[in-house]
Scaffold this motif. Structure first.
Motif, mmCIF file in Angstrom:
data_model
loop_
_atom_site.group_PDB
_atom_site.id
_atom_site.type_symbol
_atom_site.label_atom_id
_atom_site.label_comp_id
_atom_site.label_asym_id
_atom_site.label_seq_id
_atom_site.Cartn_x
_atom_site.Cartn_y
_atom_site.Cartn_z
ATOM 1 N N LYS A 175 -7.509 0.957 -15.006
ATOM 2 C CA LYS A 175 -6.417 0.503 -15.867
ATOM 3 C C LYS A 175 -6.442 -1.013 -15.991
ATOM 4 O O LYS A 175 -6.861 -1.719 -15.073
ATOM 5 N N MET B 197 1.301 3.159 -18.080
ATOM 6 C CA MET B 197 1.352 3.446 -16.661
ATOM 7 C C MET B 197 2.758 3.745 -16.192
ATOM 8 O O MET B 197 3.106 3.539 -15.050
ATOM 9 N N LYS C 163 0.414 12.748 -10.428
ATOM 10 C CA LYS C 163 1.127 13.567 -9.444
ATOM 11 C C LYS C 163 0.237 13.932 -8.265
ATOM 12 O O LYS C 163 0.660 13.912 -7.128
ATOM 13 N N LYS D 205 3.238 8.420 -13.281
ATOM 14 C CA LYS D 205 2.491 8.323 -12.040
ATOM 15 C C LYS D 205 1.669 9.602 -11.888
ATOM 16 O O LYS D 205 2.182 10.685 -12.139
ATOM 17 N N GLY E 149 5.592 9.721 -3.523
ATOM 18 C CA GLY E 149 4.398 10.390 -4.015
ATOM 19 C C GLY E 149 3.679 11.140 -2.915
ATOM 20 O O GLY E 149 3.929 10.940 -1.735
ATOM 21 N N ALA E 150 2.808 12.013 -3.334
ATOM 22 C CA ALA E 150 2.054 12.795 -2.361
ATOM 23 C C ALA E 150 1.164 11.887 -1.534
ATOM 24 O O ALA E 150 0.908 12.158 -0.370
ATOM 25 N N ARG E 151 0.757 10.785 -2.149
ATOM 26 C CA ARG E 151 -0.254 9.981 -1.494
ATOM 27 C C ARG E 151 0.283 9.341 -0.225
ATOM 28 O O ARG E 151 -0.425 9.212 0.761
ATOM 29 N N TYR F 218 0.828 -1.196 0.000
ATOM 30 C CA TYR F 218 0.000 0.000 0.000
ATOM 31 C C TYR F 218 0.867 1.253 0.000
ATOM 32 O O TYR F 218 0.535 2.265 -0.598
ATOM 33 N N ARG G 71 9.949 6.733 -9.801
ATOM 34 C CA ARG G 71 9.124 7.738 -9.149
ATOM 35 C C ARG G 71 9.683 8.076 -7.780
ATOM 36 O O ARG G 71 10.262 7.237 -7.109
ATOM 37 N N GLU H 197 4.353 -0.964 -8.041
ATOM 38 C CA GLU H 197 3.481 -0.326 -9.013
ATOM 39 C C GLU H 197 2.750 0.765 -8.252
ATOM 40 O O GLU H 197 2.418 0.575 -7.088
ATOM 41 N N PRO H 198 2.513 1.877 -8.853
ATOM 42 C CA PRO H 198 1.742 2.897 -8.133
ATOM 43 C C PRO H 198 0.267 2.520 -8.105
ATOM 44 O O PRO H 198 -0.509 2.941 -8.941
ATOM 45 N N THR H 199 -0.101 1.710 -7.161
ATOM 46 C CA THR H 199 -1.465 1.180 -7.164
ATOM 47 C C THR H 199 -2.343 1.882 -6.149
ATOM 48 O O THR H 199 -1.864 2.518 -5.224
ATOM 49 N N PHE H 200 -3.640 1.708 -6.337
ATOM 50 C CA PHE H 200 -4.602 2.347 -5.434
ATOM 51 C C PHE H 200 -5.607 1.358 -4.883
ATOM 52 O O PHE H 200 -6.310 1.651 -3.956
ATOM 53 N N ARG H 201 -5.704 0.190 -5.525
ATOM 54 C CA ARG H 201 -6.827 -0.669 -5.175
ATOM 55 C C ARG H 201 -6.355 -1.925 -4.464
ATOM 56 O O ARG H 201 -5.254 -2.407 -4.698
ATOM 57 N N PRO I 20 -8.150 6.971 -9.882
ATOM 58 C CA PRO I 20 -7.365 6.610 -11.050
ATOM 59 C C PRO I 20 -7.889 7.338 -12.293
ATOM 60 O O PRO I 20 -7.198 7.455 -13.291
ATOM 61 N N GLU J 261 0.187 11.891 2.661
ATOM 62 C CA GLU J 261 -1.166 12.173 3.122
ATOM 63 C C GLU J 261 -1.707 11.057 3.996
ATOM 64 O O GLU J 261 -2.403 11.279 4.961
ATOM 65 N N ARG J 262 -1.321 9.837 3.604
ATOM 66 C CA ARG J 262 -1.932 8.704 4.270
ATOM 67 C C ARG J 262 -1.330 8.404 5.623
ATOM 68 O O ARG J 262 -1.871 7.613 6.376
ATOM 69 N N SER K 292 -4.702 11.566 -5.175
ATOM 70 C CA SER K 292 -4.320 10.192 -4.965
ATOM 71 C C SER K 292 -5.409 9.190 -5.333
ATOM 72 O O SER K 292 -5.170 8.243 -6.052
ATOM 73 N N ARG K 293 -6.570 9.370 -4.873
ATOM 74 C CA ARG K 293 -7.520 8.264 -4.839
ATOM 75 C C ARG K 293 -8.145 7.909 -6.189
ATOM 76 O O ARG K 293 -8.531 6.782 -6.389
#
Lengths: 271, 149
Positions: free
Chosen positions: B26, B1, B6, B4, A135-137, A59, A132, A64-68, B12, A140-141, B9-10
């Motif tokens: 994706k 991909m 910038k 990234k 990241g900002a994410r 996470y 990369r 990989e820059p993943t979100f899910r 996609p 924040e998290r 965040s949440r």
């Protein structure tokens, strides 16, 4: 670029990271004997804890820059696979597995024990060696809980590098109570200084949290607590606590807590 | 991909503004599925095997059987290669292997130590005798061990 090609590059990076992070352990004799000697239940708990830890880590630092969630799980599994394969191949080349069948306790235990740190390395490499930046994410998290999680992973990771060695027990036997207390003080001091004074990533935000006393109570103390817990857990996993007097267990935990505290403090650097 | 996103965040979807690909979700590359499947298989093997071993594996202390594999006459004595197999439920450390050779009324004892014999696994070594073990009676056994952990 083709998504598969991109992923293949990330996967190669993961192998590189796994190698970088785990070769000291793969070349440590105690890891091989512990692979045989660790009690099966404890190895099982260790393996079962590794996967959610990898998902959590993915996470923050997946390759990989993943979100899910699906992607975190896929990344964590792939990282475990990378770690396992790397450990199996290298231990095989080193002749460690020469006389063991792969599907006996001896063979599988050795590989499984080494696979976990290699998998962490594989996950971290995606970010460390990747293109990369942070990241900002991630920033924040990083709430208090995720901060603790990262500290725990950092502590476990650094402590794991020395936890299997006989030296942990030997150092504990050599140290008297005063030296132990001094080591506690040094660990806490280093943890605080590393996290809040040396300008490592995430420092500014933490400093905003309040004055010295506040950060000490809110961040440093929980951090050291997590480091000690991780040390105790690793010592238990490796069977170092069995039949040992309580004060010796405490000393061992403090000894291992020293690298664990440094790991907790620098988790942000690596992760 | 390779790029990234910038900010933001949440979602996609935020990056689908730039590239022409309209898909908000994706595609997961086939290789990602494949490597995750390999990882899953390995993790399941490791966890499954360990769990099976913990639940149904042999219980009880180490039980070490020592047997003769081969005798080779060398210029420096007869080398009897032996194999130790642990039938018990726990690994044994520092296993002392002893062989007593009785031939023509005389006895010779040889021994060696094995670092670890895991349960359900074997380890091997050699005993050296002055006389041919095949001509006399060779008694092999493990005389002792330390607990592995």
């Amino acid at each position: 670029m083709d998504a598969n090609a991109v992923y293949a590059r990330a996967l190669s990076r993961a192998f590189g990271g796994a190698l970088l992070f785990s070769f000291p352990l793969l070349m440590t004799m105690e890891m091989w004997s512990l692979g045989i000697a660790v009690e099966r239940w404890r190895l099982l708990v260790f393996l079962l804890l590794t996967l959610p830890m990898l998902i959590g880590l993915s996470y923050y630092a997946g390759f990989e820059p993943t979100f899910r969630l699906k992607d975190e799980v896929l990344d964590a599994l792939a990282a475990f696979g990378v770690g396992f394969l790397l450990a199996a191949v290298l231990l095989g080349v080193f002749g460690v597995l020469r006389r063991d069948d792969i599907l006996t306790q001896a063979g599988l235990g050795k590989i499984a024990l080494c696979a976990a740190p290699a998998a962490v390395g594989a996950l971290l490499a995606g970010k460390q060696l990747g293109e990369r930046g942070p990241g900002a994410r991630e920033k924040e998290r990083a709430g208090p809980l995720s901060e603790l999680f990262l500290m725990a992973v950092g502590a476990a990771f650094l402590a794991f590098n020395v936890a299997p060695t006989e030296e942990m027990v030997l150092i504990a036997y050599q140290m008297g109570p005063w030296a132990t207390l001094a080591l506690v003080a040094i660990s806490i001091l280093l943890l605080h200084v590393f996290v809040y004074q040396l300008g490592f990533p995430g420092e500014t935000r933490r400093r905003e949290a309040g004055d010295f006393r506040r950060t000490f109570v809110a961040f440093t103390c929980p951090g050291y607590g997590v480091a000690l817990l991780m040390s105790l857990y690793l010592l238990w996993t490796f069977g170092r606590t069995d039949g040992v007097a309580a004060h010796e267990i405490a000393t061992m935990t403090v000894v291992l807590g020293f690298p664990a505290a440094i790991g907790a403090a620098t988790a942000r650097l690596v992760i | 991909m390779a790029q990234k996103p910038k900010a933001a965040s949440r979602s996609p979807a935020s990056r689908s503004k730039g590239p022409p690909k309209p898909a908000p979700v994706k595609e997961t590359p086939a290789l990602e599925w494949a490597s995750a499947a390999v990882g899953l298989a390995l993790a399941a093997t490791a966890i499954g095997f360990t769990a099976w071993d913990a639940l149904f594996g042999a219980k009880g202390p180490p039980a070490i059987e020592v047997k003769l594999v081969e005798v080779t006459p060398t210029a420096h004595g007869y080398v009897a290669q032996v194999e130790a197999f642990n039938h018990g439920g726990e690994p044994a450390a520092q296993v002392q292997i002893e062989g007593v050779l009785s031939s023509q009324g005389a006895q010779q004892t040889s021994g060696f130590t094995i670092d670890y014999v895991a349960e359900g696994s074997k380890a091997s070594g050699g005993l050296v005798f002055e006389k041919d073990p095949r001509a006399g009676e060779l008694m092999l056994r493990a005389t002792g061990f330390a607990d592995a952990s």
